[in-house]
Design a protein around this motif. Structure first.
Motif, PDB file in Angstrom:
ATOM      1  N   PRO A 103      68.066   9.982 -43.237  1.00 16.69           N
ATOM      2  CA  PRO A 103      68.507  10.538 -44.698  1.00 16.69           C
ATOM      3  C   PRO A 103      68.339  12.152 -44.912  1.00 16.69           C
ATOM      4  O   PRO A 103      68.971  12.699 -45.939  1.00 16.69           O
ATOM      5  CB  PRO A 103      67.436   9.883 -45.813  1.00 16.69           C
ATOM      6  N   MET A 104      67.506  12.771 -44.115  1.00 16.16           N
ATOM      7  CA  MET A 104      67.595  14.228 -44.010  1.00 16.16           C
ATOM      8  C   MET A 104      68.718  14.828 -43.102  1.00 16.16           C
ATOM      9  O   MET A 104      68.805  16.015 -43.203  1.00 16.16           O
ATOM     10  CB  MET A 104      66.092  14.818 -43.511  1.00 16.16           C
ATOM     11  N   ALA A 105      69.476  13.962 -42.706  1.00 18.30           N
ATOM     12  CA  ALA A 105      70.584  14.714 -41.652  1.00 18.30           C
ATOM     13  C   ALA A 105      71.378  15.599 -42.517  1.00 18.30           C
ATOM     14  O   ALA A 105      72.035  16.608 -41.896  1.00 18.30           O
ATOM     15  CB  ALA A 105      71.333  13.689 -40.950  1.00 18.30           C
ATOM     16  N   LYS A 106      71.531  15.256 -43.614  1.00 16.54           N
ATOM     17  CA  LYS A 106      72.512  16.322 -44.444  1.00 16.54           C
ATOM     18  C   LYS A 106      72.164  17.659 -44.522  1.00 16.54           C
ATOM     19  O   LYS A 106      72.890  18.518 -44.705  1.00 16.54           O
ATOM     20  CB  LYS A 106      72.820  15.723 -45.893  1.00 16.54           C
ATOM     21  N   ASN A 107      70.909  17.776 -44.419  1.00 18.16           N
ATOM     22  CA  ASN A 107      70.319  19.217 -44.609  1.00 18.16           C
ATOM     23  C   ASN A 107      70.614  19.864 -43.316  1.00 18.16           C
ATOM     24  O   ASN A 107      71.075  21.057 -43.434  1.00 18.16           O
ATOM     25  CB  ASN A 107      68.824  19.327 -44.341  1.00 18.16           C
ATOM     26  N   ILE A 108      70.772  19.262 -42.123  1.00 17.65           N
ATOM     27  CA  ILE A 108      71.401  19.822 -40.923  1.00 17.65           C
ATOM     28  C   ILE A 108      72.793  20.040 -40.851  1.00 17.65           C
ATOM     29  O   ILE A 108      73.448  21.154 -40.732  1.00 17.65           O
ATOM     30  CB  ILE A 108      71.195  19.187 -39.650  1.00 17.65           C
ATOM     31  N   HIS A 163      59.522  10.074 -50.869  1.00 12.85           N
ATOM     32  CA  HIS A 163      58.890   9.126 -50.132  1.00 12.85           C
ATOM     33  C   HIS A 163      59.823   8.198 -49.382  1.00 12.85           C
ATOM     34  O   HIS A 163      59.549   7.604 -48.220  1.00 12.85           O
ATOM     35  CB  HIS A 163      57.951   8.279 -51.088  1.00 12.85           C
ATOM     36  N   ARG A 164      60.972   7.956 -49.664  1.00 16.02           N
ATOM     37  CA  ARG A 164      61.971   7.204 -49.043  1.00 16.02           C
ATOM     38  C   ARG A 164      62.506   7.560 -47.661  1.00 16.02           C
ATOM     39  O   ARG A 164      62.637   7.208 -46.624  1.00 16.02           O
ATOM     40  CB  ARG A 164      63.234   6.786 -49.743  1.00 16.02           C
ATOM     41  N   SER A 165      62.510   8.980 -47.994  1.00 13.68           N
ATOM     42  CA  SER A 165      62.759   9.648 -46.593  1.00 13.68           C
ATOM     43  C   SER A 165      61.719   9.683 -45.516  1.00 13.68           C
ATOM     44  O   SER A 165      61.665   9.552 -44.375  1.00 13.68           O
ATOM     45  CB  SER A 165      63.152  11.343 -46.975  1.00 13.68           C
ATOM     46  N   ALA A 166      60.498   9.977 -46.084  1.00 16.70           N
ATOM     47  CA  ALA A 166      59.229   9.792 -45.166  1.00 16.70           C
ATOM     48  C   ALA A 166      59.149   8.441 -44.726  1.00 16.70           C
ATOM     49  O   ALA A 166      58.644   8.329 -43.501  1.00 16.70           O
ATOM     50  CB  ALA A 166      58.031  10.183 -45.990  1.00 16.70           C
ATOM     51  N   ASP A 167      59.034   7.309 -45.413  1.00 15.48           N
ATOM     52  CA  ASP A 167      59.130   6.139 -45.018  1.00 15.48           C
ATOM     53  C   ASP A 167      60.151   5.644 -43.968  1.00 15.48           C
ATOM     54  O   ASP A 167      59.872   5.163 -43.028  1.00 15.48           O
ATOM     55  CB  ASP A 167      59.313   5.174 -46.201  1.00 15.48           C
ATOM     56  N   ASP A 180      63.797   9.063 -34.014  1.00 17.88           N
ATOM     57  CA  ASP A 180      64.143  10.489 -34.487  1.00 17.88           C
ATOM     58  C   ASP A 180      62.936  11.429 -34.381  1.00 17.88           C
ATOM     59  O   ASP A 180      62.185  11.689 -35.394  1.00 17.88           O
ATOM     60  CB  ASP A 180      64.630  10.237 -36.053  1.00 17.88           C
ATOM     61  N   TRP A 181      62.616  11.685 -33.208  1.00 18.48           N
ATOM     62  CA  TRP A 181      60.975  12.400 -32.901  1.00 18.48           C
ATOM     63  C   TRP A 181      61.126  13.773 -33.180  1.00 18.48           C
ATOM     64  O   TRP A 181      60.149  14.520 -33.335  1.00 18.48           O
ATOM     65  CB  TRP A 181      61.035  12.487 -31.258  1.00 18.48           C
ATOM     66  N   ASN A 182      62.444  14.325 -33.694  1.00 14.23           N
ATOM     67  CA  ASN A 182      62.421  15.914 -33.938  1.00 14.23           C
ATOM     68  C   ASN A 182      62.833  16.040 -35.515  1.00 14.23           C
ATOM     69  O   ASN A 182      63.129  16.898 -35.770  1.00 14.23           O
ATOM     70  CB  ASN A 182      63.942  16.577 -33.206  1.00 14.23           C
ATOM     71  N   THR A 183      62.602  14.912 -36.223  1.00 14.87           N
ATOM     72  CA  THR A 183      62.828  15.116 -37.812  1.00 14.87           C
ATOM     73  C   THR A 183      61.763  15.701 -38.524  1.00 14.87           C
ATOM     74  O   THR A 183      60.553  16.026 -37.871  1.00 14.87           O
ATOM     75  CB  THR A 183      62.881  13.699 -38.370  1.00 14.87           C
ATOM     76  N   TRP A 184      61.654  15.997 -39.777  1.00 14.62           N
ATOM     77  CA  TRP A 184      60.616  16.383 -40.492  1.00 14.62           C
ATOM     78  C   TRP A 184      59.695  15.685 -40.686  1.00 14.62           C
ATOM     79  O   TRP A 184      59.850  14.316 -40.779  1.00 14.62           O
ATOM     80  CB  TRP A 184      61.356  16.891 -42.051  1.00 14.62           C
ATOM     81  N   ASP A 185      58.151  16.118 -40.567  1.00 14.58           N
ATOM     82  CA  ASP A 185      57.160  15.224 -40.799  1.00 14.58           C
ATOM     83  C   ASP A 185      56.794  15.465 -42.391  1.00 14.58           C
ATOM     84  O   ASP A 185      56.253  16.691 -42.505  1.00 14.58           O
ATOM     85  CB  ASP A 185      56.134  15.542 -39.782  1.00 14.58           C
ATOM     86  N   PHE A 186      56.532  14.398 -43.043  1.00 13.99           N
ATOM     87  CA  PHE A 186      56.135  14.571 -44.282  1.00 13.99           C
ATOM     88  C   PHE A 186      54.686  14.426 -44.533  1.00 13.99           C
ATOM     89  O   PHE A 186      53.955  13.486 -43.985  1.00 13.99           O
ATOM     90  CB  PHE A 186      56.582  13.598 -45.078  1.00 13.99           C
ATOM     91  N   HIS A 187      53.737  15.317 -45.395  1.00 11.20           N
ATOM     92  CA  HIS A 187      52.672  15.339 -45.688  1.00 11.20           C
ATOM     93  C   HIS A 187      52.537  15.409 -47.236  1.00 11.20           C
ATOM     94  O   HIS A 187      53.153  16.459 -47.665  1.00 11.20           O
ATOM     95  CB  HIS A 187      51.762  16.286 -44.959  1.00 11.20           C
ATOM     96  N   PHE A 188      51.638  14.554 -47.791  1.00 13.53           N
ATOM     97  CA  PHE A 188      51.488  14.579 -49.454  1.00 13.53           C
ATOM     98  C   PHE A 188      50.235  14.757 -49.847  1.00 13.53           C
ATOM     99  O   PHE A 188      49.104  14.457 -49.203  1.00 13.53           O
ATOM    100  CB  PHE A 188      52.152  13.097 -49.910  1.00 13.53           C
ATOM    101  N   ASP A 189      50.043  15.484 -51.012  1.00 14.40           N
ATOM    102  CA  ASP A 189      48.685  15.718 -51.663  1.00 14.40           C
ATOM    103  C   ASP A 189      48.953  15.613 -52.973  1.00 14.40           C
ATOM    104  O   ASP A 189      49.280  16.687 -53.668  1.00 14.40           O
ATOM    105  CB  ASP A 189      48.118  16.936 -51.030  1.00 14.40           C
ATOM    106  N   GLU A 190      48.492  14.322 -53.649  1.00 13.73           N
ATOM    107  CA  GLU A 190      48.749  14.174 -54.983  1.00 13.73           C
ATOM    108  C   GLU A 190      47.696  14.836 -55.833  1.00 13.73           C
ATOM    109  O   GLU A 190      47.911  14.859 -57.116  1.00 13.73           O
ATOM    110  CB  GLU A 190      48.695  12.791 -55.387  1.00 13.73           C
TER     111      GLU A 190
END
Length: 210
Positions: A52-57, A115-119, A127-137
């Motif tokens: 789902p993040m591929a559109k950024n590329i 969160h859908r992209s992170a999940d 997809d080992w080269n994708t963005w890694d998400f970290h959240f801090d609410e």
């Protein structure tokens, strides 16, 4: 990555208007840029078309391809303005504007999208080269926060010597967040060597965000 004609046609048709601000050979540049764009896509590793993040590329690479087609004679500052014009798409503004970050509903909608992209990334280790998400609410009271420690676009630009155009690509985040009635408060980017891209988005009506 696969070439998606619809994305190329939409982005470059909008880019022509911005190119006219600085160049008289916009159509020729775009024709020259297409094989460059295809070559850039062919070099992407570890990010699939289903991501789902591929559109950024695919969007960012349009900017890189046209810039390279100009043999880097278009300055990053000019390319930034051209990109702003390119993204001024009524349908995109309407779709993004459905999320209003000044409201709790808007914040929740944006959070669910991220969160859908992170999940998805967690479920697809291929997809080992994708963005890694970290959240801090708990880091901020207002808006929504997350960060990355890896950006495949910044990594790609570093690998192939395109770092000069990175600020333009990073600024796309500010442009798209503004469409969601928000402003992006960012102190660090991986592209500038910070090791982190932070995303704190707050409604554009929020004063003194906490």
């Amino acid at each position: 990555m696969k070439f998606k004609p619809a994305i190329w046609i939409l982005m470059t048709s909008r880019m022509k208007k911005g190119l006219k601000l600085y160049r008289s050979d916009g159509d020729a540049l775009i024709r020259k840029a297409k094989p460059i764009y295809l070559d850039l896509l062919s070099k992407v590793e570890g990010v699939s078309d289903d991501n789902p993040m591929a559109k950024n590329i695919t969007m960012s690479f349009v900017v890189i391809a046209v810039w390279l087609a100009s043999e880097r004679t278009i300055t990053p500052e000019q390319m930034g303005r051209i990109t702003e014009v390119m993204l001024d798409i009524p349908l995109l503004r309407t779709f993004a504007g459905m999320i209003d970050m000044n409201t709790e509903k808007g914040i929740q909608s944006f959070g669910k999208m991220i969160h859908r992209s992170a999940d998805w990334a967690k479920k697809h280790p291929e997809d080992w080269n994708t963005w890694d998400f970290h959240f801090d609410e708990h880091l901020h009271r207002d808006g929504f926060y997350y960060h990355f420690n890896h950006c495949p676009i910044a990594d790609f630009c570093r690998k192939y010597g395109y770092e000069e155009i990175n600020p333009v690509l990073c600024n796309i985040d500010h442009i798209t967040m503004a469409m969601m009635h928000s402003r992006l408060i960012r102190e660090h980017t991986i592209a500038e060597g910070s090791g982190i891209c932070d995303y704190w988005t707050v409604g554009d009506k929020v004063r003194n965000p906490q």
